[in-house]
Write a protein that holds these residues in place. Structure first.
Motif: not given
Length: 264
Positions: A221-226, A234-245
């Motif tokens: 159920s978890a989300s990242v909202c930008i 830009e930071l997303r491209q480095s994989g910092v949110f990879n644990s979130f589907r």
């Protein structure tokens, strides 16, 4: 006009025995170091345009809210306390500490000038808000939130707009909301468990931003909202949110109280 207040009179104010203060909230000046330990304060307290040198509450229980508005506080510490809402608004202070609380509902700091904020080791809370319009040199928010003790749906909201350095380490809350990463600031998140991670209006191109160890509480159920946050994209491209589907990107106005609306 400030009234100089001694220790015994301050106790009367805190316990609600000074009826004039309860009615008028007259401004007081409290010099020196005051340590208040193992006390129960039964009423809501508001200190307006007051001056405190150094006040520390240790293992105290607050049955009502406490607020400081337009005041000068050299050092303000809550250690091992049980609290409802704490509000610091338009104040000037060297250091504010909230450490090892039994429980706290909301701890809000807004539009204040503060050298250092420490919010550490608080297992049960509803909301920590280090809001916009603050001028803060350094802030440490660390080791807050334990699932076995926290019955609240908890939120940490921070707005590193005019900060020199802010660090979040090893925290856990249902919602993490970061608003407005400012220019020339240093902002670090190291180890965080949340079900909604929300970034809004984070575009500080000259900021030093570092994220690692972001993990969902519930993977399904978890989300990242930008929202309007090119720097975070830009930071997303480095994989910092990879644990979130589930990662969503929005380009729209957002008021920070409305984050639940876009989380579904």
């Amino acid at each position: 006009m400030l009234r100089s207040t001694g220790y015994k009179q301050l106790i009367r104010i805190l316990k609600g025995e000074d009826l004039e203060f309860r009615i008028t909230q007259y401004a007081i000046k409290m010099p020196g170091v005051v340590v208040l330990e193992d006390m129960v304060f039964p009423h809501a307290l508001t200190f307006r345009n007051c001056q405190f040198d150094q006040v520390e509450f240790r293992n105290c229980k607050f049955l009502g809210d406490i607020s400081f508005k337009g005041s000068r506080l050299n050092r303000l510490t809550f250690s091992g306390c049980q609290l409802k809402d704490v509000d610091v608004e338009k104040c000037h202070t060297q250091k504010i500490s909230l450490v090892n609380s039994v429980q706290v509902q909301k701890f809000h700091i807004g539009a204040s000038d503060i050298n250092h904020i420490e919010i550490t080791g608080n297992p049960a809370f509803e909301a920590f808000e280090v809001a916009c319009e603050n001028n803060i040199l350094t802030a440490l928010i660390e080791n807050n939130g334990q699932s076995s003790k926290n019955s609240f749906k908890s939120t940490i909201y921070i707005c590193p707009e005019r900060f020199d350095q802010m660090t979040l380490k090893n925290n856990r809350s249902e919602i993490l909301h970061v608003g407005t990463i400012g220019q020339f600031s240093s902002f670090e998140i190291d180890g965080y468990n949340a079900n909604l991670v929300l970034f809004s209006n984070c575009n500080g191109n000259n900021a030093n931003v570092h994220f690692q160890g972001l993990q969902p509480i519930d993977v399904d159920s978890a989300s990242v909202c930008i929202v309007n946050s090119d720097r975070v994209l830009e930071l997303r491209q480095s994989g910092v949110f990879n644990s979130f589907r589930n990662i969503k990107n929005y380009e729209q106005p957002l008021q920070h109280r409305n984050y639940a609306r876009i989380a579904g």
